[in-house]
Design a protein around this motif. Structure first.
Motif, PDB file in Angstrom:
ATOM      1  N   TRP A  87       0.849  -1.207   0.000  1.00 42.38           N
ATOM      2  CA  TRP A  87       0.000   0.000   0.000  1.00 42.38           C
ATOM      3  C   TRP A  87       0.875   1.244   0.000  1.00 42.38           C
ATOM      4  CZ3 TRP A  87      -3.730   2.856  -1.249  1.00 42.38           C
ATOM      5  CH2 TRP A  87      -4.282   3.836  -0.447  1.00 42.38           C
ATOM      6  N   ASP A  88       1.934   1.234   0.816  1.00 46.38           N
ATOM      7  CA  ASP A  88       2.824   2.391   0.858  1.00 46.38           C
ATOM      8  C   ASP A  88       3.612   2.545  -0.435  1.00 46.38           C
ATOM      9  OD1 ASP A  88       2.313   3.688   3.215  1.00 46.38           O
ATOM     10  OD2 ASP A  88       3.558   2.356   4.403  1.00 46.38           O
ATOM     11  N   TRP A  89       3.788   1.444  -1.138  1.00 44.67           N
ATOM     12  CA  TRP A  89       4.456   1.479  -2.441  1.00 44.67           C
ATOM     13  C   TRP A  89       3.769   2.510  -3.333  1.00 44.67           C
ATOM     14  CZ3 TRP A  89       8.780  -0.858  -4.217  1.00 44.67           C
ATOM     15  CH2 TRP A  89       8.983  -0.895  -5.597  1.00 44.67           C
ATOM     16  N   PHE A  90       2.430   2.540  -3.233  1.00 41.40           N
ATOM     17  CA  PHE A  90       1.671   3.502  -4.031  1.00 41.40           C
ATOM     18  C   PHE A  90       1.434   4.804  -3.266  1.00 41.40           C
ATOM     19  CE2 PHE A  90       0.492  -0.713  -5.557  1.00 41.40           C
ATOM     20  CZ  PHE A  90       0.837  -0.584  -6.887  1.00 41.40           C
ATOM     21  N   ARG A  91       0.894   4.669  -2.038  1.00 38.26           N
ATOM     22  CA  ARG A  91       0.431   5.862  -1.349  1.00 38.26           C
ATOM     23  C   ARG A  91       1.556   6.801  -0.945  1.00 38.26           C
ATOM     24  NH1 ARG A  91      -2.197   6.544   4.523  1.00 38.26           N
ATOM     25  NH2 ARG A  91      -0.028   6.261   5.067  1.00 38.26           N
ATOM     26  N   ASN A  92       2.604   6.243  -0.348  1.00 38.84           N
ATOM     27  CA  ASN A  92       3.665   7.095   0.166  1.00 38.84           C
ATOM     28  C   ASN A  92       4.836   7.236  -0.795  1.00 38.84           C
ATOM     29  OD1 ASN A  92       2.540   7.993   2.524  1.00 38.84           O
ATOM     30  ND2 ASN A  92       3.263   6.244   3.713  1.00 38.84           N
ATOM     31  N   GLY A  93       4.618   6.820  -2.031  1.00 43.60           N
ATOM     32  CA  GLY A  93       5.651   7.009  -3.032  1.00 43.60           C
ATOM     33  C   GLY A  93       6.880   6.128  -2.850  1.00 43.60           C
ATOM     34  N   TYR A  94       6.715   4.966  -2.198  1.00 47.35           N
ATOM     35  CA  TYR A  94       7.863   4.084  -1.983  1.00 47.35           C
ATOM     36  C   TYR A  94       8.438   3.566  -3.302  1.00 47.35           C
ATOM     37  CZ  TYR A  94       7.437   3.742   3.101  1.00 47.35           C
ATOM     38  OH  TYR A  94       7.414   4.019   4.441  1.00 47.35           O
ATOM     39  N   SER A  95       7.589   3.554  -4.355  1.00 43.82           N
ATOM     40  CA  SER A  95       8.067   3.018  -5.627  1.00 43.82           C
ATOM     41  C   SER A  95       9.202   3.853  -6.199  1.00 43.82           C
ATOM     42  CB  SER A  95       6.903   2.953  -6.615  1.00 43.82           C
ATOM     43  OG  SER A  95       6.273   4.213  -6.694  1.00 43.82           O
ATOM     44  N   HIS A  96       9.358   5.087  -5.671  1.00 44.56           N
ATOM     45  CA  HIS A  96      10.394   5.954  -6.234  1.00 44.56           C
ATOM     46  C   HIS A  96      11.695   5.916  -5.440  1.00 44.56           C
ATOM     47  CE1 HIS A  96       7.189   7.413  -8.708  1.00 44.56           C
ATOM     48  NE2 HIS A  96       6.500   7.784  -7.645  1.00 44.56           N
ATOM     49  N   PHE A  97      11.712   5.150  -4.346  1.00 50.27           N
ATOM     50  CA  PHE A  97      12.929   5.112  -3.533  1.00 50.27           C
ATOM     51  C   PHE A  97      13.934   4.107  -4.102  1.00 50.27           C
ATOM     52  CE2 PHE A  97      10.124   6.348   0.304  1.00 50.27           C
ATOM     53  CZ  PHE A  97      10.163   7.676  -0.104  1.00 50.27           C
ATOM     54  N   THR A  98      15.195   4.276  -3.669  1.00 49.27           N
ATOM     55  CA  THR A  98      16.233   3.370  -4.167  1.00 49.27           C
ATOM     56  C   THR A  98      16.077   1.979  -3.534  1.00 49.27           C
ATOM     57  OG1 THR A  98      17.662   4.148  -2.417  1.00 49.27           O
ATOM     58  CG2 THR A  98      17.931   5.186  -4.558  1.00 49.27           C
TER      59      THR A  98
END
Lengths: 216, 188
Positions: B136-147
């Motif tokens: 869920w955080d992958w989408f909501r908190n922008g985790y997909s953009h982290f290294t």
């Protein structure tokens, strides 16, 4: 607007905003929601609070995305604006609808079973008692020289015992006042979904899609 | 699934949700403090992973106390909804988070067919909740953009936070309730 439909719309906005990275659309949504809140004539303190809430987590994600991981300032602003949409959507729900209206509407319009609707409402209504009781448990501990921190199991243990007692008493009280699980109920105040409510929902959804597609 | 719940159980779950809500609001400063502390190091969002376990305690606890399918989900979902209605930092998205956390904690019990109530169950709920909330955080908190390295650290930290709060702390509370013979009486 009908409370159930309002909840649905605000949740749909939150979901769509979570899965898209659109800055302009987020900002427009946040401004619209803020406009709605201002038109409700909130106290300026409440409004300020709603505006301050997302600041810390928002700025943290923003700095991390912009300055450290990825160096993408566009996404950084997207995240900040997204957090504002969340909180403003939540505030719109809280400040334009009372819990009672929401529960009545969910029961009558969304066909939520009455035991869930009124059970949760009953618990929400004793919120001040619960809060007092939690601090009373802590004070009682201090009198014996025991500090009950938020991580101490004893605090939760005692609170759960209190919760058991309350839920028993509240359920009994509700049944004594004629509440029956699963039985048909008549409503003191009927809440209907007007054609206008559906229209607002659909128009808003169409505008939302338009915003998300048209703007970067 | 929710037919087995009686009015008393529902009020109980909602009150548990509120109690945790009250305590969560009191721990908000930890989250915010950690965020402010970690941001200069580029790890601001990790405050979320460090504290996530605190927000997920209601589900496993209710699952252990009521021992009904649906109880972990319902408790977690209700506590998140209650928090939204009380006005917290995450606004409307909290209801969605509650849904995700609820599914995670329910899955932990589903794997054991609601038969096992021991450490294994707690490890399973912690793991499932880590998986669902991280997605869920992958989408909501922008985790997909982290290294990737940052994500790995955050995932590990999140699991430990989950295990510490929804595992160890919940188990300690359950032990107290067991010793007071509260659990046998309710789940009868």
């Amino acid at each position: 607007m009908n409370p159930s439909l309002k909840l649905l719309l605000l949740l749909l906005i939150s979901i769509e905003v979570s899965f898209t990275d659109r800055l302009t659309a987020n900002v427009i949504l946040a401004v619209i929601l803020l406009g709605l809140l201002v038109s409700q004539r909130l106290k300026w303190r409440q409004l300020l609070w709603a505006l301050c809430l997302p600041l810390i987590p928002g700025v943290a994600v923003m700095i991390t995305l912009g300055a450290y991981s990825g160096h993408n300032w566009f996404l950084a602003w997207v995240m900040l604006s997204r957090f504002y949409v969340y909180v403003l959507a939540g505030s719109t729900l809280i400040f334009t609808t009372t819990n009672l209206e929401l529960v009545r509407s969910l029961e009558q319009n969304a066909h939520l079973s009455s035991k869930f609707a009124y059970g949760t409402l009953a618990a929400l209504n004793i919120f001040p008692t619960i809060r007092r009781s939690v601090s009373r448990i802590q004070v009682a501990g201090q009198m014996r020289g025991v500090t009950l921190h938020w991580w101490s199991p004893t605090l939760y243990f005692k609170a759960i015992l209190a919760a058991l007692r309350w839920s028993d008493q509240l359920a009994q009280a509700m049944e004594m006042h004629g509440f029956r699980e699963g039985k048909a109920r008549t409503a003191a105040e009927t809440i209907i979904i007007r054609k206008r409510d559906w229209l607002i929902l659909f128009v808003s959804l169409v505008i939302l899609q338009g915003l998300l597609i048209a703007f970067p | 699934m929710f037919r087995n719940f009686h009015l008393k159980d529902i009020i109980f779950l909602a009150i548990i949700g509120i109690i945790f809500g009250v305590i969560y609001l009191a721990t908000g400063f930890i989250y915010n403090g950690l965020t402010v502390l970690l941001t200069p190091f580029g790890y601001g969002p990790m405050a979320n992973d460090i504290t996530i376990g605190i927000w997920c305690m209601a589900g496993p606890l209710a699952g252990f106390i009521l021992r009904l399918p649906g109880a972990p989900f319902l408790s977690e979902f209700l506590s998140a909804t209650v928090e939204t209605l009380l006005g917290d930092q995450w606004g409307a998205s909290n209801i969605l988070s509650g849904l995700v956390q609820g599914i995670g904690s329910e899955l932990g019990f589903t794997i054991t067919f609601y038969k096992l109530y021991n450490w294994l169950t707690l490890v399973l709920t912690s793991t499932m909740m880590t998986a669902t909330t991280f997605t869920w955080d992958w989408f909501r908190n922008g985790y997909s953009h982290f290294t990737p390295s940052m994500l790995t650290t955050m995932l590990i930290v999140r699991w430990f936070s989950m295990f510490l709060f929804t595992g160890v702390l919940v188990k300690l509370i359950i032990n107290l309730l067991n010793r007071a013979h509260v659990i046998q009486r309710i789940s009868k």
